[in-house]
Enzyme design. Structure first.
Site, PDB file in Angstrom:
ATOM      1  N   HIS A 139       0.601  -1.343  -0.044  1.00  0.00           N
ATOM      2  CA  HIS A 139      -0.059  -0.116   0.016  1.00  0.00           C
ATOM      3  C   HIS A 139       0.924   1.382  -0.031  1.00  0.00           C
ATOM      4  O   HIS A 139       1.216   1.860   1.070  1.00  0.00           O
ATOM      5  CB  HIS A 139      -0.896  -0.008   1.115  1.00  0.00           C
ATOM      6  CG  HIS A 139      -1.831   1.017   1.303  1.00  0.00           C
ATOM      7  ND1 HIS A 139      -3.191   0.685   1.784  1.00  0.00           N
ATOM      8  CD2 HIS A 139      -2.039   2.155   0.730  1.00  0.00           C
ATOM      9  CE1 HIS A 139      -4.085   1.661   1.496  1.00  0.00           C
ATOM     10  NE2 HIS A 139      -3.452   2.746   1.116  1.00  0.00           N
TER      11      HIS A 139
ATOM     12  N   ARG B 247       1.897   8.801  -6.116  1.00  0.00           N
ATOM     13  CA  ARG B 247       1.194  10.219  -6.823  1.00  0.00           C
ATOM     14  C   ARG B 247       1.741  10.649  -8.273  1.00  0.00           C
ATOM     15  O   ARG B 247       1.370  11.677  -8.810  1.00  0.00           O
ATOM     16  CB  ARG B 247       1.914  11.448  -6.064  1.00  0.00           C
ATOM     17  CG  ARG B 247       1.756  11.342  -4.456  1.00  0.00           C
ATOM     18  CD  ARG B 247      -0.097  11.417  -4.220  1.00  0.00           C
ATOM     19  NE  ARG B 247      -0.099  11.374  -2.964  1.00  0.00           N
ATOM     20  CZ  ARG B 247      -1.039  10.811  -2.155  1.00  0.00           C
ATOM     21  NH1 ARG B 247      -2.055  10.249  -2.680  1.00  0.00           N
ATOM     22  NH2 ARG B 247      -1.050  10.909  -0.668  1.00  0.00           N
TER      23      ARG B 247
ATOM     24  N   ASN C  45      -5.018   5.730  -7.150  1.00  0.00           N
ATOM     25  CA  ASN C  45      -5.819   7.035  -7.141  1.00  0.00           C
ATOM     26  C   ASN C  45      -4.798   8.165  -7.513  1.00  0.00           C
ATOM     27  O   ASN C  45      -4.383   9.128  -6.927  1.00  0.00           O
ATOM     28  CB  ASN C  45      -6.242   7.516  -5.816  1.00  0.00           C
ATOM     29  CG  ASN C  45      -5.096   7.207  -4.633  1.00  0.00           C
ATOM     30  OD1 ASN C  45      -4.123   6.841  -4.611  1.00  0.00           O
ATOM     31  ND2 ASN C  45      -5.475   8.140  -3.384  1.00  0.00           N
TER      32      ASN C  45
ATOM     33  N   ASN D 190      -6.486   8.920   7.270  1.00  0.00           N
ATOM     34  CA  ASN D 190      -7.791   8.204   6.838  1.00  0.00           C
ATOM     35  C   ASN D 190      -7.374   6.759   6.827  1.00  0.00           C
ATOM     36  O   ASN D 190      -7.000   6.609   5.737  1.00  0.00           O
ATOM     37  CB  ASN D 190      -8.620   8.750   5.607  1.00  0.00           C
ATOM     38  CG  ASN D 190     -10.008   8.237   5.578  1.00  0.00           C
ATOM     39  OD1 ASN D 190     -10.583   7.214   6.579  1.00  0.00           O
ATOM     40  ND2 ASN D 190     -10.632   8.256   4.703  1.00  0.00           N
TER      41      ASN D 190
ATOM     42  N   ASP E 101       0.760   2.570   3.927  1.00  0.00           N
ATOM     43  CA  ASP E 101      -0.149   3.615   3.494  1.00  0.00           C
ATOM     44  C   ASP E 101       0.780   5.089   3.210  1.00  0.00           C
ATOM     45  O   ASP E 101       0.096   6.129   3.664  1.00  0.00           O
ATOM     46  CB  ASP E 101      -1.585   3.865   4.348  1.00  0.00           C
ATOM     47  CG  ASP E 101      -2.394   4.528   3.618  1.00  0.00           C
ATOM     48  OD1 ASP E 101      -2.612   4.984   2.471  1.00  0.00           O
ATOM     49  OD2 ASP E 101      -3.333   4.889   4.371  1.00  0.00           O
TER      50      ASP E 101
ATOM     51  N   HIS F  57       2.041  14.284   0.814  1.00  0.00           N
ATOM     52  CA  HIS F  57       1.248  15.591   0.392  1.00  0.00           C
ATOM     53  C   HIS F  57       1.984  16.604   0.306  1.00  0.00           C
ATOM     54  O   HIS F  57       3.090  16.900   1.051  1.00  0.00           O
ATOM     55  CB  HIS F  57       0.079  15.643   1.281  1.00  0.00           C
ATOM     56  CG  HIS F  57      -0.912  14.820   1.258  1.00  0.00           C
ATOM     57  ND1 HIS F  57      -1.662  14.745   0.088  1.00  0.00           N
ATOM     58  CD2 HIS F  57      -1.577  13.715   2.204  1.00  0.00           C
ATOM     59  CE1 HIS F  57      -2.640  13.699   0.502  1.00  0.00           C
ATOM     60  NE2 HIS F  57      -2.663  13.259   1.605  1.00  0.00           N
TER      61      HIS F  57
HETATM   62 ZN   LIG Z   1      -7.299   3.877   2.222  1.00  0.00          ZN
END
Ligand SMILES: [Zn+2]
Length: 429
Positions: A56, A60, A90, A276, A303, A307
């Site tokens: 995970h 980017r 994503n 999150n 994760d 950013h």
């Molecule tokens: Zn997630």
């Protein structure tokens, strides 16, 4: 291709041995190996583990190269001891076609620091309405096996069922970001005493647990593989334990930050701690550590969520959720699991390499340290301690929740198929 003699490392924490690396493979493991012409890597006191595998990672690219690129994220991964990372879908554009997953895969090959394994989106544009071209992504050069709308939950149960049925054809797995969106609208942190005190909208544990309960039943019903991303609550661990006892094909991961940090961090209002799913309570942290120790939770997944400054250094409510993870993941696992005696080094290898490689159906990773195997290896100094300095990280972003914290363990060297990507604690390229 250079050959290496790794002298005196302790494979999986066992007795010291020499490891001879020739032509990208482990040629021999034993005492006082003769290796004329090989470069010697002095490894007395170091632990040798199979190269770590992350299920995970957010890299980017394409779309937010100001926050991270495949190359900078790959370098951060190598410095963290990883030899393979799964890149979440994503991005912008979303990795929901064979074209985009092949682009990410190719960028990873060009960087050459870790194997970058793209995750394919479950639904078109992460929209949660129509299934993406799962079969085309599986058949592409990127050989996608993990599908996830991570960042979003596949909330529609009928669509989730169809995705689970579909991926069975190519031995794939759906990795669910378990969050019932109607229970978390506007949520800013874990819902509990602290959110009430701080006056922040809460994210209830039931929003995660309800989706996991639903999905393990769906996975059982259709006989498919389900993976649960970033499990964060004690109740989720109980549901997973129950599902595994029934023989459901479910696996799960926990992040380093959920193993170490709690919702008390939110009292600082420092947005670096906004994530999150949110940081939970002491009781949840204890249940996650116990679940990882007994194998109910299969793997550590970082994760890693870089950013840019403008997305993170704002007021709590406006800040994007997510934190860096690749470079400190192993140190956090040593701090929370190894030093307290809850996981030995073989256990670390299992939860951070063997099982994640198996979940992703990766060839050549998560293998034993034995002759004939690909030389994907990491050497760790367990006695070293260092204070985390975000400015020194290889990631393009700086949102580390461990800034200023002293953590144990240092990655001294990482080898990807016999080529050092990290030596003396520094990236080689
Ligand atoms: Zn997630």
């Amino acid at each position: 291709m250079m050959n290496y003699l790794i002298k005196g490392a302790r494979p999986l924490g066992g007795e010291p041995a020499d490891i001879l690396v020739e032509d990208g493979r482990i040629a021999a493991v034993g005492d006082s190996l003769d290796a004329t012409g090989a470069e010697v890597v002095e490894a007395t006191g170091l632990i040798a583990l199979p190269g770590l595998v992350d299920l995970h990672t957010h890299l980017r690219e394409p779309g937010r190269e100001d926050a991270e690129t495949v190359e900078t994220g790959s370098r951060a991964a190598a410095l963290g001891g990883f030899t393979a990372v799964h890149a979440m879908a994503n991005t912008d554009p979303v990795a929901d076609t064979a074209g985009v997953v092949e682009q990410v895969w190719r960028l990873g090959q060009e960087a050459g620091l870790v194997d970058v394994v793209p995750v394919g989106a479950v639904t078109v544009g992460l929209g949660g309405e129509r299934l993406a071209e799962l079969g085309a992504m599986a058949d592409s050069a990127a050989r996608v096996r993990i599908f996830s709308d991570d960042g979003h939950c596949v909330a529609d149960p009928a669509l989730m069922r169809r995705a689970l049925e579909y991926v069975k054809a190519f031995d794939g797995v759906v990795a669910q970001h378990a969050e019932e969106p109607r229970l978390t609208a506007g949520a800013q942190m874990h819902e509990g005493d602290r959110s009430a005190k701080l006056g922040l909208t809460g994210w209830p544990a039931a929003a995660e647990e309800g989706i996991i309960a639903r999905d393990v039943l769906l996975a059982e019903h259709v006989g498919a593989r389900l993976h649960v991303c970033h499990v964060s609550t004690a109740g989720s661990v109980e549901i997973l334990r129950w599902a595994k006892s029934r023989g459901v094909q479910v696996t799960a991961e926990v992040t380093p930050h959920h193993l170490l940090l709690t919702d008390a961090c939110a009292e600082s209002y420092d947005p670096v701690f906004k994530v999150n799913p949110p940081l939970r309570t002491d009781r949840d942290v204890e249940a996650l550590r116990a679940g990882l120790a007994d194998g109910t939770i299969d793997a550590v997944g970082t994760d890693h969520a870089p950013h840019a400054v403008e997305d993170k250094e704002s007021e709590w409510a406006q800040a994007r959720p997510g934190m860096l993870g690749l470079e400190q993941a192993l140190s956090v696992v040593i701090e929370t699991m190894v030093e307290p005696g809850r996981l030995d080094w073989a256990g670390v290898a299992d939860r951070m390499s063997v099982r994640p490689a198996a979940i992703g159906r990766l060839d050549g990773h998560g293998r034993p340290i034995a002759p004939g195997e690909p030389a994907n290896l990491v050497l760790v100094d367990p006695a070293a301690r260092a204070t985390v300095d975000p400015a020194a990280l290889a990631s393009r972003s700086r949102n580390s929740p461990y800034a200023g914290r002293e953590l144990p363990g240092r990655v001294v060297a990482t080898f990807l198929r016999g080529v050092p990507t990290v030596l003396d604690g520094k990236a080689t390229r």
